[in-house]
Design a protein around this motif. Structure first.
Motif, mmCIF file in Angstrom:
data_model
loop_
_atom_site.group_PDB
_atom_site.id
_atom_site.type_symbol
_atom_site.label_atom_id
_atom_site.label_comp_id
_atom_site.label_asym_id
_atom_site.label_seq_id
_atom_site.Cartn_x
_atom_site.Cartn_y
_atom_site.Cartn_z
ATOM 1 N N LYS A 15 -2.853 17.948 -46.492
ATOM 2 C CA LYS A 15 -3.837 18.808 -45.835
ATOM 3 C C LYS A 15 -4.348 19.900 -46.774
ATOM 4 C CE LYS A 15 -2.026 18.158 -41.143
ATOM 5 N NZ LYS A 15 -1.374 18.802 -39.986
ATOM 6 N N SER A 16 -5.422 20.544 -46.341
ATOM 7 C CA SER A 16 -6.056 21.596 -47.121
ATOM 8 C C SER A 16 -5.288 22.904 -47.010
ATOM 9 C CB SER A 16 -7.491 21.805 -46.629
ATOM 10 O OG SER A 16 -7.488 22.157 -45.251
ATOM 11 N N ALA A 17 -5.613 23.825 -47.913
ATOM 12 C CA ALA A 17 -5.038 25.175 -47.892
ATOM 13 C C ALA A 17 -6.160 26.175 -48.145
ATOM 14 C CB ALA A 17 -3.949 25.317 -48.957
ATOM 15 N N PHE A 18 -6.003 27.381 -47.624
ATOM 16 C CA PHE A 18 -7.008 28.425 -47.813
ATOM 17 C C PHE A 18 -6.862 29.111 -49.166
ATOM 18 C CE2 PHE A 18 -7.560 28.698 -43.108
ATOM 19 C CZ PHE A 18 -8.953 28.780 -43.068
ATOM 20 N N PRO A 19 -7.969 29.354 -49.874
ATOM 21 C CA PRO A 19 -7.928 30.304 -50.976
ATOM 22 C C PRO A 19 -7.901 31.718 -50.406
ATOM 23 C CG PRO A 19 -10.172 29.512 -50.662
ATOM 24 C CD PRO A 19 -9.300 28.758 -49.677
ATOM 25 N N VAL A 20 -7.287 32.628 -51.127
ATOM 26 C CA VAL A 20 -7.204 34.029 -50.701
ATOM 27 C C VAL A 20 -7.873 34.885 -51.763
ATOM 28 C CG1 VAL A 20 -5.688 35.942 -50.083
ATOM 29 C CG2 VAL A 20 -5.040 33.586 -49.481
ATOM 30 N N SER A 21 -8.874 35.644 -51.357
ATOM 31 C CA SER A 21 -9.584 36.522 -52.281
ATOM 32 C C SER A 21 -9.099 37.947 -52.072
ATOM 33 C CB SER A 21 -11.095 36.435 -52.036
ATOM 34 O OG SER A 21 -11.805 37.237 -52.946
ATOM 35 N N SER A 22 -8.599 38.560 -53.126
ATOM 36 C CA SER A 22 -8.033 39.904 -52.984
ATOM 37 C C SER A 22 -8.026 40.616 -54.328
ATOM 38 C CB SER A 22 -6.601 39.835 -52.447
ATOM 39 O OG SER A 22 -5.742 39.225 -53.403
ATOM 40 N N GLY A 23 -7.984 41.944 -54.262
ATOM 41 C CA GLY A 23 -7.835 42.736 -55.469
ATOM 42 C C GLY A 23 -9.059 43.572 -55.784
ATOM 43 N N GLY A 24 -9.072 44.817 -55.328
ATOM 44 C CA GLY A 24 -10.150 45.725 -55.676
ATOM 45 C C GLY A 24 -11.430 45.524 -54.896
ATOM 46 N N LEU A 25 -11.336 45.023 -53.668
ATOM 47 C CA LEU A 25 -12.535 44.783 -52.860
ATOM 48 C C LEU A 25 -12.821 45.941 -51.901
ATOM 49 C CD1 LEU A 25 -12.107 40.996 -51.944
ATOM 50 C CD2 LEU A 25 -13.452 42.018 -53.804
ATOM 51 N N HIS A 26 -14.080 46.083 -51.543
ATOM 52 C CA HIS A 26 -14.513 47.039 -50.520
ATOM 53 C C HIS A 26 -15.744 46.424 -49.849
ATOM 54 C CE1 HIS A 26 -17.835 48.333 -53.135
ATOM 55 N NE2 HIS A 26 -16.949 48.404 -54.124
ATOM 56 N N PRO A 27 -16.258 46.997 -48.759
ATOM 57 C CA PRO A 27 -17.368 46.372 -48.043
ATOM 58 C C PRO A 27 -18.585 46.046 -48.908
ATOM 59 C CG PRO A 27 -16.404 48.065 -46.679
ATOM 60 C CD PRO A 27 -15.716 48.168 -48.012
ATOM 61 N N GLY A 28 -18.875 46.873 -49.896
ATOM 62 C CA GLY A 28 -20.041 46.628 -50.741
ATOM 63 C C GLY A 28 -19.958 45.370 -51.573
ATOM 64 N N LEU A 29 -18.762 44.840 -51.792
ATOM 65 C CA LEU A 29 -18.575 43.628 -52.595
ATOM 66 C C LEU A 29 -18.431 42.372 -51.756
ATOM 67 C CD1 LEU A 29 -16.090 44.951 -55.317
ATOM 68 C CD2 LEU A 29 -18.575 44.667 -55.501
ATOM 69 N N VAL A 30 -18.315 42.525 -50.450
ATOM 70 C CA VAL A 30 -18.064 41.376 -49.566
ATOM 71 C C VAL A 30 -19.113 40.280 -49.706
ATOM 72 C CG1 VAL A 30 -18.027 40.669 -47.136
ATOM 73 C CG2 VAL A 30 -16.585 42.568 -47.917
ATOM 74 N N PRO A 31 -20.427 40.585 -49.705
ATOM 75 C CA PRO A 31 -21.400 39.498 -49.829
ATOM 76 C C PRO A 31 -21.250 38.679 -51.105
ATOM 77 C CG PRO A 31 -22.479 41.488 -49.032
ATOM 78 C CD PRO A 31 -21.092 41.890 -49.461
ATOM 79 N N GLU A 32 -20.898 39.321 -52.218
ATOM 80 C CA GLU A 32 -20.715 38.591 -53.469
ATOM 81 C C GLU A 32 -19.535 37.628 -53.383
ATOM 82 O OE1 GLU A 32 -21.427 40.475 -57.378
ATOM 83 O OE2 GLU A 32 -21.428 42.361 -56.250
ATOM 84 N N VAL A 33 -18.468 38.069 -52.751
ATOM 85 C CA VAL A 33 -17.306 37.195 -52.588
ATOM 86 C C VAL A 33 -17.665 36.002 -51.707
ATOM 87 C CG1 VAL A 33 -14.954 37.035 -51.698
ATOM 88 C CG2 VAL A 33 -15.676 39.091 -52.918
ATOM 89 N N LEU A 34 -18.389 36.247 -50.629
ATOM 90 C CA LEU A 34 -18.761 35.159 -49.723
ATOM 91 C C LEU A 34 -19.775 34.216 -50.356
ATOM 92 C CD1 LEU A 34 -18.908 37.001 -46.278
ATOM 93 C CD2 LEU A 34 -16.998 35.826 -47.373
ATOM 94 N N ASP A 35 -20.613 34.731 -51.254
ATOM 95 C CA ASP A 35 -21.517 33.853 -51.994
ATOM 96 C C ASP A 35 -20.736 32.847 -52.830
ATOM 97 O OD1 ASP A 35 -23.863 34.960 -51.017
ATOM 98 O OD2 ASP A 35 -24.162 36.305 -52.733
ATOM 99 N N ILE A 36 -19.594 33.271 -53.337
ATOM 100 C CA ILE A 36 -18.754 32.387 -54.150
ATOM 101 C C ILE A 36 -17.971 31.413 -53.278
ATOM 102 C CG2 ILE A 36 -16.789 32.296 -55.742
ATOM 103 C CD1 ILE A 36 -17.634 35.129 -56.685
ATOM 104 N N TYR A 37 -17.322 31.925 -52.260
ATOM 105 C CA TYR A 37 -16.354 31.149 -51.496
ATOM 106 C C TYR A 37 -16.911 30.497 -50.230
ATOM 107 C CZ TYR A 37 -12.283 32.960 -54.096
ATOM 108 O OH TYR A 37 -11.345 33.251 -55.059
ATOM 109 N N GLY A 38 -17.965 31.068 -49.641
ATOM 110 C CA GLY A 38 -18.339 30.623 -48.306
ATOM 111 C C GLY A 38 -17.380 31.225 -47.294
#
Length: 430
Positions: free
Chosen positions: A346-369
């Motif tokens: 089965k699949s597993a989730f990637p976890v994005s973390s480290g130095g994030l704040h609301p202003g960076l959220v769209p960039e992370v979602l552009d990468i990961y979906g």
């Protein structure tokens, strides 16, 4: 009389069988060592060879030799017969393809990049218990990333303080509260106290929001103690356990995968110490191999970086890791990744973390979906109006991305997001 037989392990005309493991290595020979000899030494030391020819060598040994079949520049592919590997034994796999070879004087540098695992080998591993869809069903979260935060500072709070910060995190709309890697059971924050108090706050938050709430509580310790801690989590209604998987080791994680599955617990894998061996681009083991190994063993999710936060890693690397965890079939990617069919794993989730704040959220979602666990910690606790407002601002940033509008547009009707942007804007921590 011949002394060594390293070149017997090189055959550039060889075609690996479908049941063979294939490893991709980066290598740099030591001074005075030829490229083919260097690769032959890798294949030899990681399979049946030794430093000298032997007096007695049964003919059947030839069928167990690894074969270096492709050498292009500083990259080499080596095929390993399936019979070399014990069924379902991840530590033994590491002892072979990532063992003594790193200490050979004939190599100035060596890096294990990836391994393609055949179907017959994979069938002896259970993989993640839930898969991404199982986790979404468990948490009742669909159509957006799963969200979580570490109470900050990451160590120092009492159990009561930790639980109170957790409550504010949940009330801001987040799904998870997470222990960090070095918080286990300290004199000022005992594991059992934290579990009990967090459960009380979880129940309160669930009642007040009508949403499912959970936590990644760190059970990392000696293996038998980890099993007892997992049982304690289950007794208090938790559905997750967190393990520092690199420092705990593949043997312990394999044991806890089955034990946690029996208890109905998913495993959140923190990758603390990974950069000790994967940050050097010339020597060690890559993060993609570590991620592949942990999916094979059976964690529900593992940290993969942000590309835009405070930790090293590019957008390409983050997406590569995410797809390695999420997809049923992984396509080869140059000298970074080999083809992999996961079969029934089965699949597993990637976890994005480290130095994030609301202003960076769209960039992370552009990468990961949306298929990821998004951890925003300092970036909610440092909000001018407190943790709850910080979590709310992050959820508003996710909404803006989903709606296809800019954060500045969203901030016009979202006070918490506006306040976050006033403080951080689109700042990238270093």
């Amino acid at each position: 009389m011949a002394i060594d037989w390293y070149m017997d392990f090189v055959d550039t005309g060889y075609t690996p069988g479908k049941d063979e493991l294939v490893c991709l290595y980066y290598f740099e020979p030591a001074e005075g060592i030829g490229r083919e000899e260097a690769v032959g030494r890798i294949a030899s030391e990681s399979s049946t060879g030794t430093w000298t020819t032997l007096f007695t060598l049964p003919p059947r040994m030839k069928d167990l030799q690894a074969t270096a079949f492709q050498i292009e520049g500083n990259f080499a592919k080596i095929a390993y017969p399936l019979a070399l590997w014990e069924e379902g034994n991840a530590p033994q796999l590491m002892s072979g393809i990532a063992g003594n070879i790193f200490g050979m004087k004939a190599l100035a540098n060596l890096r294990l990049i990836d391994v393609s695992l055949p179907a017959e080998y994979i069938t002896h591993f259970r993989g993640p218990h839930f898969g991404m869809e199982g986790i979404r069903k468990m948490m009742k979260v669909h159509g957006r990333p799963l969200t979580g935060a570490v109470p900050k500072p990451k160590i120092g709070f009492s159990a009561q303080e930790h639980a109170e910060v957790g409550y504010e995190t949940w009330m801001g709309g987040f799904d998870f509260v997470k222990d960090d890697e070095n918080l286990t059971s300290t004199p000022f924050n005992r594991f059992e106290d934290r579990v009990k108090l967090m459960a009380k706050m979880r129940d309160r938050a669930e009642k007040e929001t009508g949403e499912t709430k959970s936590a990644f509580i760190n059970i990392t310790a000696e293996t038998e103690l980890m099993k007892k801690r997992a049982e304690f989590l289950a007794d208090y209604g938790w559905n997750y356990a967190m393990i520092d998987v690199v420092v705990a080791g593949t043997a312990a994680v394999s044991t806890l995968r089955d034990h946690c599955s029996d208890l109905g617990l998913a495993i959140h894998a923190h990758r603390a110490m990974h950069a000790a061996f994967d940050r050097d681009q010339k020597h060690g083991i890559t993060m993609q191999f570590l991620a592949k190994l942990m999916r094979l063993i059976g964690v529900a999710q593992i940290h993969t970086g942000t590309a835009v936060g405070k930790l090293a890693g590019t957008k390409k690397e983050s997406l590569l890791l995410a797809n390695l965890l999420r997809e049923q079939k992984t396509e080869a990617s140059g000298n970074m990744l080999l083809e992999q069919d996961w079969g029934g794993i089965k699949s597993a989730f990637p976890v994005s973390s480290g130095g994030l704040h609301p202003g960076l959220v769209p960039e992370v979602l552009d990468i990961y979906g949306i298929d990821l666990v998004l951890l925003v910690s300092g970036g909610i606790h440092g909000h001018p109006d407190g943790t709850r407002a910080g979590a709310t601002a992050t959820m508003q940033a996710i909404e803006a991305w989903s709606e296809g509008i800019t954060l500045d547009e969203k901030a016009g009707t979202s006070h918490e997001l506006a306040r976050a942007l006033e403080k951080w804007g689109y700042y990238r921590p270093k």
